[in-house]
Design an enzyme around this catalytic site. Structure first.
Site, mmCIF file in Angstrom:
data_model
loop_
_atom_site.group_PDB
_atom_site.id
_atom_site.type_symbol
_atom_site.label_atom_id
_atom_site.label_comp_id
_atom_site.label_asym_id
_atom_site.label_seq_id
_atom_site.Cartn_x
_atom_site.Cartn_y
_atom_site.Cartn_z
ATOM 1 N N ALA A 1 76.410 -25.024 -11.584
ATOM 2 C CA ALA A 1 75.312 -25.639 -10.831
ATOM 3 C C ALA A 1 75.964 -26.402 -9.675
ATOM 4 O O ALA A 1 76.073 -27.613 -9.690
ATOM 5 C CB ALA A 1 74.508 -26.556 -11.730
ATOM 6 N N ALA A 2 76.419 -25.660 -8.689
ATOM 7 C CA ALA A 2 77.409 -26.181 -7.737
ATOM 8 C C ALA A 2 76.855 -27.048 -6.603
ATOM 9 O O ALA A 2 77.567 -27.902 -6.089
ATOM 10 C CB ALA A 2 78.193 -25.017 -7.138
ATOM 11 N N ALA A 3 75.625 -26.810 -6.165
ATOM 12 C CA ALA A 3 75.109 -27.564 -5.020
ATOM 13 C C ALA A 3 75.024 -29.051 -5.359
ATOM 14 O O ALA A 3 74.741 -29.384 -6.509
ATOM 15 C CB ALA A 3 73.734 -27.041 -4.638
ATOM 16 N N CYS B 1 74.649 -37.113 -14.633
ATOM 17 C CA CYS B 1 74.600 -38.493 -14.122
ATOM 18 C C CYS B 1 73.431 -39.224 -14.778
ATOM 19 O O CYS B 1 72.759 -40.024 -14.149
ATOM 20 C CB CYS B 1 74.505 -38.517 -12.595
ATOM 21 S SG CYS B 1 73.056 -37.687 -11.940
ATOM 22 N N ASP C 1 74.447 -21.429 -7.767
ATOM 23 C CA ASP C 1 73.257 -22.265 -7.871
ATOM 24 C C ASP C 1 72.065 -21.326 -7.794
ATOM 25 O O ASP C 1 72.225 -20.122 -7.610
ATOM 26 C CB ASP C 1 73.210 -23.365 -6.809
ATOM 27 C CG ASP C 1 72.624 -24.657 -7.370
ATOM 28 O OD1 ASP C 1 73.350 -25.643 -7.545
ATOM 29 O OD2 ASP C 1 71.407 -24.663 -7.664
ATOM 30 N N LYS D 1 81.716 -31.313 -6.015
ATOM 31 C CA LYS D 1 82.704 -31.008 -7.065
ATOM 32 C C LYS D 1 83.397 -29.671 -6.787
ATOM 33 O O LYS D 1 84.578 -29.513 -7.075
ATOM 34 C CB LYS D 1 82.040 -31.040 -8.434
ATOM 35 C CG LYS D 1 81.566 -32.447 -8.802
ATOM 36 C CD LYS D 1 80.952 -32.522 -10.155
ATOM 37 C CE LYS D 1 80.304 -33.875 -10.379
ATOM 38 N NZ LYS D 1 79.077 -34.083 -9.548
ATOM 39 N N GLY E 1 77.908 -29.262 -3.642
ATOM 40 C CA GLY E 1 79.257 -28.761 -3.365
ATOM 41 C C GLY E 1 80.375 -29.782 -3.420
ATOM 42 O O GLY E 1 81.531 -29.432 -3.172
#
Lengths: 287, 138
Positions: free
Chosen positions: A99-101, A218, A121, A105, A103
């Site tokens: 779940a990259a967006a 988070c 994503d 990380k 970006g």
């Protein structure tokens, strides 16, 4: 607020004003040079004791996104806590960021590993932001894909490392995003928990045998954190220690009459007071 | 997006005096954008993008992106244009600016920074900085 207090977080942190923080993009510049450049413009930067690429911005003379250095991709605005999952991942080999967006990380992974990264994503608007950030930061070792994370294991590829920074209720960001408190309800967390479980399962099944999954959020609810890890343990995942010297709390193993696997205590809960940053949850698991 | 031979990419980069090669695989979009990736595997998923966009093939030549210019600057021996304070200020705000060089494509330099790739026509440096990257006020 009750659910926050039940978890031992207190509530004072919600009204705290936090310092901004940045991660130096070592693909383009070294930390010392960037520090000197920004400090010559009146900024005051304090290097994190546990991460030489991370800086707390004690003073700045303009917005974070309004400098030539930002324009050139020399740094990325990133909360201190959110720099930890990539360090826990120890990226190497073929890597999936599920779940990259937006970006942050992914680009941090690219700083630590020149190996190929699949940054996935599901939403076009988010993919646009992801692609723009990776471009600005000069990340070349990446293939951006669009696929629901929960289906990723259906591809034939197996990864050495998978990062799942899961979509969550974001309660750990309440200090600069108070609306998350208003939109939260037990039902909201339960709905997210279902999605997180499916994504985490797919992330785990996408690993090679012996591969490492880092699951992070988070948020602070048990349903979105320990509950997910407990599910992965039932699939054969082994929770590993996170070998970093950073203040944190242990994962919760007893909650509302439910007992979770003892190894979940190896997971990290970052309380906002631990690092003067967002609340975070991080687990490192091996297949 | 389809593969493009390295030699075809480097043939275009010779314009900048670039002779040494970087070990990478190149792809090109229908619109002429060139992407560079150090290695590639087939991924059975919808590919949104891959690698880093290093530039665009235009009718009159190859124009570097900011990142393409930053990567290839050290290999380039010509077509380097040094911007002054005023020109840089225009560049980062997305504004065309006057320059005193002949028509062509350039790697743009400001002090020690490589700030982009540009096209000059009739004494004007055309600005291609994307809206979401521009700085309103430096």
């Amino acid at each position: 607020m009750k659910h926050i207090e039940e978890l031992g977080y207190g509530t004072d942190w919600i009204n705290k004003r936090l310092y901004d923080s940045i991660r130096v993009n070592t693909i383009k510049i070294d930390p010392l040079t960037l520090k000197q450049r920004l400090e010559s413009q009146g900024w005051i930067l304090e290097q994190l004791p546990w991460y030489s690429y991370g800086f707390i911005v004690k003073n700045r003379t303009t917005e974070l996104g309004n400098t030539l250095e930002h324009f050139l991709g020399y740094y990325y605005s990133q909360s201190v806590s959110s720099m930890i999952p990539v360090l826990a991942l120890e990226p190497k080999g073929l890597i999936l960021d599920m779940a990259a967006a937006p970006g942050g990380k992914t680009s941090q992974i690219a700083q630590h590993s020149g190996d190929l990264i699949i940054a996935n994503d599901v939403n076009n608007a988010r993919l646009n932001i992801l692609a723009a950030n990776l471009q600005r930061l000069g990340v070349s070792n990446v293939i951006i894909t669009r696929k629901p994370g929960q289906n990723f294991h259906k591809t034939s590829i197996k990864f050495d490392r998978v990062l799942l920074d899961a979509p969550c209720s974001s309660l750990g960001t309440a200090m600069h995003n108070p609306r998350v408190l208003k939109q939260w309800s037990p039902k909201f967390s339960a709905k997210l928990s279902k999605l997180q479980k499916a994504m985490a399962e797919s992330a785990f099944l996408s690993l090679k045998k012996g591969g490492i999954l880092v699951y992070s959020t988070c948020t602070i609810t048990v349903e979105e954190n320990e509950e997910i890890i407990n599910h992965l343990i039932s699939l054969g995942a082994k929770v590993e220690d996170i070998n970093l010297d950073i203040p944190h709390h242990e994962g919760i193993t007893d909650y509302k009459g439910k007992h979770y696997d003892n190894s979940i205590s190896k997971c990290w809960r970052i309380h906002p007071d631990d690092l003067e940053s967002e609340g975070f949850f991080i687990a490192r698991l091996r297949r | 997006m389809k593969r493009i031979k390295s030699r075809d990419v480097y043939a275009m980069l010779e314009y900048y005096g670039i002779k040494k090669r970087i070990n990478a695989i190149f792809f090109v979009t229908e619109g002429g954008k060139v992407f560079m990736i150090p290695k590639y595997i087939d991924v059975p998923a919808k590919i949104y993008s891959l690698g880093l966009c290093i530039g665009k093939i235009e009718k009159e030549g190859f124009r570097f992106t900011i990142e393409g210019a930053q990567i290839f600057y050290n290999l380039a021996t010509k077509q380097i244009l040094e911007l002054n304070d005023e020109q840089l200020y225009d560049w980062v705000r997305g504004i065309n600016t006057k320059v005193n060089v002949k028509d062509g494509y350039y790697i743009l330099k400001y002090k020690d920074d490589i700030v982009g790739g540009g096209k000059v026509k009739n004494g004007v440096l055309w600005n291609f900085v994307k809206k979401n990257r521009r700085i309103k006020k430096l």
